[in-house]
Enzyme design. Structure first.
Site, PDB file in Angstrom:
ATOM      1  N   ARG A  70       0.841  -1.199   0.000  1.00 32.36           N
ATOM      2  CA  ARG A  70       0.000   0.000   0.000  1.00 32.36           C
ATOM      3  C   ARG A  70       0.887   1.265   0.000  1.00 32.36           C
ATOM      4  NH1 ARG A  70      -5.885   0.689  -0.137  1.00 32.36           N
ATOM      5  NH2 ARG A  70      -6.065   2.888   0.348  1.00 32.36           N
ATOM      6  N   ILE A  97      -8.233   5.814   0.485  1.00 32.94           N
ATOM      7  CA  ILE A  97      -7.596   6.628   1.514  1.00 32.94           C
ATOM      8  C   ILE A  97      -6.119   6.718   1.146  1.00 32.94           C
ATOM      9  CG2 ILE A  97      -7.073   6.779   3.986  1.00 32.94           C
ATOM     10  CD1 ILE A  97     -10.070   6.861   3.416  1.00 32.94           C
ATOM     11  N   ASN A 112     -11.346  17.086  -0.503  1.00 34.69           N
ATOM     12  CA  ASN A 112     -12.237  15.961  -0.783  1.00 34.69           C
ATOM     13  C   ASN A 112     -13.689  16.439  -0.695  1.00 34.69           C
ATOM     14  OD1 ASN A 112     -13.050  13.162  -1.098  1.00 34.69           O
ATOM     15  ND2 ASN A 112     -13.571  13.184   1.073  1.00 34.69           N
ATOM     16  N   THR A 113     -14.565  15.775  -1.442  1.00 34.70           N
ATOM     17  CA  THR A 113     -15.985  16.016  -1.262  1.00 34.70           C
ATOM     18  C   THR A 113     -16.640  14.737  -0.767  1.00 34.70           C
ATOM     19  OG1 THR A 113     -18.055  16.611  -2.332  1.00 34.70           O
ATOM     20  CG2 THR A 113     -16.345  15.757  -3.773  1.00 34.70           C
ATOM     21  N   HIS A 114     -17.462  14.889   0.283  1.00 32.97           N
ATOM     22  CA  HIS A 114     -18.067  13.730   0.945  1.00 32.97           C
ATOM     23  C   HIS A 114     -19.588  13.885   0.968  1.00 32.97           C
ATOM     24  CE1 HIS A 114     -18.474  10.395   3.699  1.00 32.97           C
ATOM     25  NE2 HIS A 114     -19.281  11.143   4.422  1.00 32.97           N
ATOM     26  N   ASP A 146      -7.035  15.099   5.897  1.00 33.17           N
ATOM     27  CA  ASP A 146      -5.932  14.856   6.838  1.00 33.17           C
ATOM     28  C   ASP A 146      -5.741  13.342   6.955  1.00 33.17           C
ATOM     29  OD1 ASP A 146      -7.916  13.940   8.491  1.00 33.17           O
ATOM     30  OD2 ASP A 146      -7.694  15.521  10.005  1.00 33.17           O
ATOM     31  N   GLY A 148      -7.035  11.168   8.887  1.00 32.57           N
ATOM     32  CA  GLY A 148      -8.173  10.359   9.312  1.00 32.57           C
ATOM     33  C   GLY A 148      -9.108  10.085   8.134  1.00 32.57           C
ATOM     34  N   ASP A 150     -12.209  11.187   6.478  1.00 27.45           N
ATOM     35  CA  ASP A 150     -13.170  12.295   6.388  1.00 27.45           C
ATOM     36  C   ASP A 150     -13.176  13.178   7.639  1.00 27.45           C
ATOM     37  OD1 ASP A 150     -13.998  11.376   3.845  1.00 27.45           O
ATOM     38  OD2 ASP A 150     -15.365   9.949   4.763  1.00 27.45           O
TER      39      ASP A 150
END
Ligand code: GRF
Length: 208
Positions: A70, A97, A112-114, A146, A148, A150
């Site tokens: 990864r 991620i 990011n868009t969530h 960051d 984490g 979201d």
């Protein structure tokens, strides 16, 4: 001022990417404040990449399974992104991620868009989870990434009401209504960040 350089990362249909492409085309890169210089993905054969190709943009695909670890994938993704010298990187439905290396290079300028109102319903099933919880409103959140899931500083949010009939199709129509709000919000936020600059003060994002 010169348009800021954007690399957009996608994993699926790419309608958020398309909204950014349309905004740049409609206003011109200089007036919008940004231009998309490349589109990256974690998988091939997706509509998001076809949209990029139709727009004449370079694309790259970086698949986890093509790398021994990864960490190696994360480094390859960071290298492929860095090759286009972006000012901002946008995760627009990018369903991975990223790791330490990517954040070391693009942290503080990776957006990011969530599809939920964070900090409620983070993770890969934000729409489904809001519905399962019985939330009456949900929406979307554009935020900095960051380390984490979201959890990064919130830049902007949009609200969408949940309707009784949303339970009938497991949130498919709700997700479409969220995506309409999300596309408008993402176009607005990216333009503002690019044109006006920003600072991140603790958890607060300040756009002058
Ligand atoms: C968006 O709702 C995004 O928040 C979520 O996946 C969707 C991507 O849609 N993670 P698209 O690929 O931009 O159409």
């Amino acid at each position: 001022m010169a348009a800021k350089r954007l690399v957009v990362l996608v994993s699926g249909s790419g309608t958020n990417l398309q909204a950014l492409l349309d905004a740049v085309a409609a206003s011109g890169a200089e007036a919008y404040g940004a231009e998309i210089v490349a589109v990256g993905a974690d998988r091939s054969g997706i509509a998001g990449l076809e949209r990029a190709e139709r727009a004449g943009l370079p694309t790259f695909v970086c698949r986890v399974k093509d790398h021994p670890t990864r960490e190696a994938w994360d480094r390859a993704l960071a290298d492929a992104t860095a090759a286009y010298e972006p000012d901002l990187v946008v995760s627009a439905g990018f369903m991975k991620i990223v790791g330490k290396e990517f954040l070391a290079r693009f942290g503080g300028r990776f957006i990011n868009t969530h599809p939920a109102l964070l900090p409620s319903f983070p993770g890969a099933h934000g729409v489904r989870d809001a519905l399962a919880y019985g939330a009456k409103v949900t929406g979307c959140t554009v935020h900095f990434v960051d380390d984490g899931v979201d959890t990064g500083p919130i830049i902007a949010q949009g609200v969408v009401e949940v309707r009784d009939e949303d339970y009938a199709d497991e949130g498919a129509a709700l997700h479409e209504r969220i995506k309409e709000v999300e596309r408008t919000l993402l176009v607005y936020v990216v333009g503002r960040l690019a044109r006006d600059g920003f600072s991140i003060e603790g958890r607060k994002v300040v756009i002058p």
